[in-house]
Write a protein that holds these residues in place. Structure first.
Motif, PDB file in Angstrom:
ATOM      1  N   LEU A 117       0.627  -1.220  -0.128  1.00  0.00           N
ATOM      2  CA  LEU A 117       0.292  -0.414  -0.228  1.00  0.00           C
ATOM      3  C   LEU A 117       0.876   1.273   0.398  1.00  0.00           C
ATOM      4  N   PRO A 118       0.225   2.349  -0.694  1.00  0.00           N
ATOM      5  CA  PRO A 118       1.222   3.841  -1.175  1.00  0.00           C
ATOM      6  C   PRO A 118       2.076   3.808   0.462  1.00  0.00           C
ATOM      7  N   GLU A 119       0.347   3.725   1.557  1.00  0.00           N
ATOM      8  CA  GLU A 119       0.979   4.815   3.013  1.00  0.00           C
ATOM      9  C   GLU A 119       2.962   3.256   4.243  1.00  0.00           C
ATOM     10  N   VAL A 120       2.294   2.187   3.423  1.00  0.00           N
ATOM     11  CA  VAL A 120       3.793   1.992   4.194  1.00  0.00           C
ATOM     12  C   VAL A 120       5.302   1.204   3.287  1.00  0.00           C
ATOM     13  N   GLN A 121       4.327   1.809   1.832  1.00  0.00           N
ATOM     14  CA  GLN A 121       5.676   1.913   0.861  1.00  0.00           C
ATOM     15  C   GLN A 121       6.198   3.239   1.499  1.00  0.00           C
ATOM     16  N   ASP A 122       6.253   4.429   1.651  1.00  0.00           N
ATOM     17  CA  ASP A 122       6.306   5.616   2.483  1.00  0.00           C
ATOM     18  C   ASP A 122       6.461   5.465   3.664  1.00  0.00           C
ATOM     19  N   ILE A 123       6.161   4.531   4.181  1.00  0.00           N
ATOM     20  CA  ILE A 123       6.969   4.435   5.898  1.00  0.00           C
ATOM     21  C   ILE A 123       8.380   4.401   6.068  1.00  0.00           C
ATOM     22  N   ALA A 124       8.529   2.956   4.524  1.00  0.00           N
ATOM     23  CA  ALA A 124       9.768   2.012   4.485  1.00  0.00           C
ATOM     24  C   ALA A 124      11.169   2.821   4.710  1.00  0.00           C
ATOM     25  N   ASP A 125      12.520   1.818   4.740  1.00  0.00           N
ATOM     26  CA  ASP A 125      13.612   2.227   4.694  1.00  0.00           C
ATOM     27  C   ASP A 125      13.500   1.821   3.225  1.00  0.00           C
ATOM     28  N   PHE A 126      13.608   0.887   2.776  1.00  0.00           N
ATOM     29  CA  PHE A 126      13.553   0.654   1.701  1.00  0.00           C
ATOM     30  C   PHE A 126      12.345  -0.135   1.125  1.00  0.00           C
ATOM     31  N   VAL A 127      12.234   0.281  -0.561  1.00  0.00           N
ATOM     32  CA  VAL A 127      11.152  -0.523  -1.095  1.00  0.00           C
ATOM     33  C   VAL A 127      11.886  -1.790  -2.449  1.00  0.00           C
ATOM     34  N   GLY A 128      11.410  -2.668  -2.382  1.00  0.00           N
ATOM     35  CA  GLY A 128      12.127  -3.238  -3.477  1.00  0.00           C
ATOM     36  C   GLY A 128      11.298  -4.624  -3.965  1.00  0.00           C
ATOM     37  N   THR A 164      11.268  -0.545 -12.676  1.00  0.00           N
ATOM     38  CA  THR A 164      11.933   0.643 -12.439  1.00  0.00           C
ATOM     39  C   THR A 164      12.778   0.867 -13.061  1.00  0.00           C
ATOM     40  N   ARG A 165      13.628   0.499 -13.226  1.00  0.00           N
ATOM     41  CA  ARG A 165      15.004   0.882 -13.593  1.00  0.00           C
ATOM     42  C   ARG A 165      14.543   1.702 -14.917  1.00  0.00           C
ATOM     43  N   PHE A 166      13.887   0.079 -15.296  1.00  0.00           N
ATOM     44  CA  PHE A 166      13.622   0.867 -17.140  1.00  0.00           C
ATOM     45  C   PHE A 166      12.965   1.617 -17.722  1.00  0.00           C
ATOM     46  N   VAL A 167      11.967   2.617 -16.507  1.00  0.00           N
ATOM     47  CA  VAL A 167      11.908   3.969 -16.492  1.00  0.00           C
ATOM     48  C   VAL A 167      12.422   4.842 -15.795  1.00  0.00           C
ATOM     49  N   ARG A 168      13.277   4.581 -15.331  1.00  0.00           N
ATOM     50  CA  ARG A 168      14.182   5.683 -14.836  1.00  0.00           C
ATOM     51  C   ARG A 168      15.749   5.977 -16.060  1.00  0.00           C
ATOM     52  N   LEU A 216       2.396   0.976  -8.590  1.00  0.00           N
ATOM     53  CA  LEU A 216       2.696   2.680  -9.889  1.00  0.00           C
ATOM     54  C   LEU A 216       3.045   3.677  -8.750  1.00  0.00           C
ATOM     55  N   HIS A 217       2.805   3.108  -7.869  1.00  0.00           N
ATOM     56  CA  HIS A 217       2.857   4.398  -6.667  1.00  0.00           C
ATOM     57  C   HIS A 217       4.626   4.822  -6.820  1.00  0.00           C
ATOM     58  N   ARG A 218       5.687   3.768  -6.649  1.00  0.00           N
ATOM     59  CA  ARG A 218       6.391   3.727  -6.362  1.00  0.00           C
ATOM     60  C   ARG A 218       7.024   4.617  -8.135  1.00  0.00           C
ATOM     61  N   LEU A 219       6.501   4.221  -8.849  1.00  0.00           N
ATOM     62  CA  LEU A 219       7.189   5.009 -10.568  1.00  0.00           C
ATOM     63  C   LEU A 219       6.427   6.644 -10.635  1.00  0.00           C
ATOM     64  N   HIS A 220       5.595   6.814 -10.189  1.00  0.00           N
ATOM     65  CA  HIS A 220       5.220   8.074  -9.786  1.00  0.00           C
ATOM     66  C   HIS A 220       5.567   8.809  -9.376  1.00  0.00           C
ATOM     67  N   LYS A 221       5.710   8.099  -8.081  1.00  0.00           N
ATOM     68  CA  LYS A 221       7.070   9.311  -7.288  1.00  0.00           C
ATOM     69  C   LYS A 221       8.156   9.013  -7.613  1.00  0.00           C
ATOM     70  N   GLU A 222       8.789   8.437  -8.086  1.00  0.00           N
ATOM     71  CA  GLU A 222      10.597   7.885  -8.901  1.00  0.00           C
ATOM     72  C   GLU A 222      10.551   9.196 -10.583  1.00  0.00           C
ATOM     73  N   PRO A 239       7.961  11.378 -11.759  1.00  0.00           N
ATOM     74  CA  PRO A 239       6.433  12.843 -11.464  1.00  0.00           C
ATOM     75  C   PRO A 239       5.858  12.879 -12.637  1.00  0.00           C
ATOM     76  N   THR A 240       7.128  13.455 -13.786  1.00  0.00           N
ATOM     77  CA  THR A 240       6.978  13.850 -15.036  1.00  0.00           C
ATOM     78  C   THR A 240       6.340  12.653 -16.143  1.00  0.00           C
ATOM     79  N   LYS A 241       6.650  11.498 -15.917  1.00  0.00           N
ATOM     80  CA  LYS A 241       6.299  10.688 -16.391  1.00  0.00           C
ATOM     81  C   LYS A 241       4.875   9.780 -16.689  1.00  0.00           C
ATOM     82  N   THR A 242       4.010   9.423 -17.371  1.00  0.00           N
ATOM     83  CA  THR A 242       2.864   9.033 -17.286  1.00  0.00           C
ATOM     84  C   THR A 242       2.881   7.183 -17.179  1.00  0.00           C
ATOM     85  N   PHE A 243       2.016   6.597 -16.402  1.00  0.00           N
ATOM     86  CA  PHE A 243       1.271   5.771 -16.354  1.00  0.00           C
ATOM     87  C   PHE A 243       0.210   4.712 -16.860  1.00  0.00           C
TER      88      PHE A 243
END
Ligand code: 13P
Ligand code: SF4
Length: 317
Positions: free
Chosen positions: A31-42, A233-237, A253-259, A261-265
């Motif tokens: 969930l987005p709020e869990v990702q946001d509080i995490a030390d690492f997402v992967g 995530t690497r490809f989009v970056r 999608l939460h991580r992709l948007h966050k990392e 912000p100018t791209k559309t998914f």
């Protein structure tokens, strides 16, 4: 939960993490709020490596059970907790250790390659572990005259068989989320978003047909990429494109948007949500930290055998 409650719980989690020298790891589908509080997402394996290479005493693993088991196998000296023990995986549940032993008896000379989405007991009965990112490399490393049992995902298996040109024995397992991402979903998105790069997880039900279309139409092939979650995530970056069609569980999608912000998914299927991943809520993370629940421990004999399969994979990839 309203925004004020989320902030309040997040503050409590941060405070307890500090007091207990705990680290919070979250999978890309959380969930987005869990990702946001995490030390690492992967992805599952990347998170296990984080678990092994950090100073923390306790790991709160926000993902599904087989992932927490893998972390515990790789980092046995750490206390690995999962906030909800019911967070399973429909794909891992398609094969248990007894069925694997029966399958092995029918093919006594075969090499067993198990996807990371399996229980520790199944990994312990396997020669190699693999992830969606390195399955082709792992299979290619096995001499061509050896018979291979590949489990448990049949779509990933078909993809690997095609990429390696090998005749694999494939377990008929599937993930209930990815099977729902159909070839029609992908083709509709491709027509609606002709400029977008199309990123597909190899567990998807659409993979075989999409590869067939791509072979038939080379101009599509160039814009179609079969990737693991971390690969996406690497490809989009690194991509210069502005639009991406994403064929996997929608949590990413939460991580992709966050990392980016100018791209559309665009999700191929906006309903592709894993109920197991979504069982981990902020409240449960807080309870996990407060009460040291739920401990994930793999018995040492199973862990040592499973670790051999994981280590063999790591030597190759
Ligand atoms: P990853 O191996 O990319 O973490 O994905 C695991 C999974 O459950 C995919 O559905
Ligand atoms: Fe398992 Fe599928 Fe959920 Fe991944 S998305 S954890 S494979 S049920």
């Amino acid at each position: 939960m309203n925004a004020r409650d989320v902030t309040k719980i997040a503050e409590e989690i941060k405070e307890l993490k500090r007091k207990k020298n705990a680290l919070l790891l979250a999978h890309n589908y959380q969930l987005p709020e869990v990702q946001d509080i995490a030390d690492f997402v992967g992805d599952s394996l990347g998170l296990s490596h984080r678990a092994a290479n950090v100073e923390a005493d306790t790991i709160i693993f926000c993902g599904v059970h087989f992932m927490a088991e893998t972390a515990s196998i790789i980092a046995p000296e750490k206390k690995v907790l999962i906030p909800d023990l019911e967070a399973g995986c429909s794909l891992a549940a398609t094969v248990d250790v007894e069925s694997l032993r029966t399958w092995k008896k029918k093919h006594p000379e075969a090499v067993v390659v198990s996807y990371v989405n399996t229980t520790a007991a199944v990994k312990a009965e396997s020669d190699y572990c693999c992830t969606s990112g390195n399955a082709v490399k792992v299979v290619n490393s096995i001499p061509r005259d050896r018979e291979i049992l590949f489990l448990p995902d049949m779509f990933l298996g078909a993809f690997v068989a095609r990429e390696t040109g090998r005749d694999l024995h494939i377990w008929p397992g599937e993930c209930h989320v990815h099977v729902g991402i159909s070839p029609q979903d992908v083709e509709t998105m491709r027509k609606n978003k002709p400029e977008a790069e199309v990123l597909i997880h190899p567990e998807c039900g659409c993979v075989s047909q999409t590869m067939y279309y791509s072979t038939e139409q080379p101009q599509q092939k160039e814009h179609t990429h079969i990737l693991s979650t971390e690969g996406m995530t690497r490809f989009v970056r690194n991509s210069g494109a502005d639009e991406f069609v994403i064929a996997t569980e929608i949590g990413i999608l939460h991580r992709l948007h966050k990392e980016n912000p100018t791209k559309t998914f665009y999700p191929t299927n906006p309903h592709a949500s894993c109920m197991y991943m979504k069982m981990i809520t902020l409240e449960k993370v807080l309870a996990s930290l407060r009460h040291d629940i739920f401990l994930v421990r793999v018995d040492p004999v199973t862990a040592s055998k499973a670790k051999k399969a994981i280590d063999r994979m790591l030597e190759i990839s």
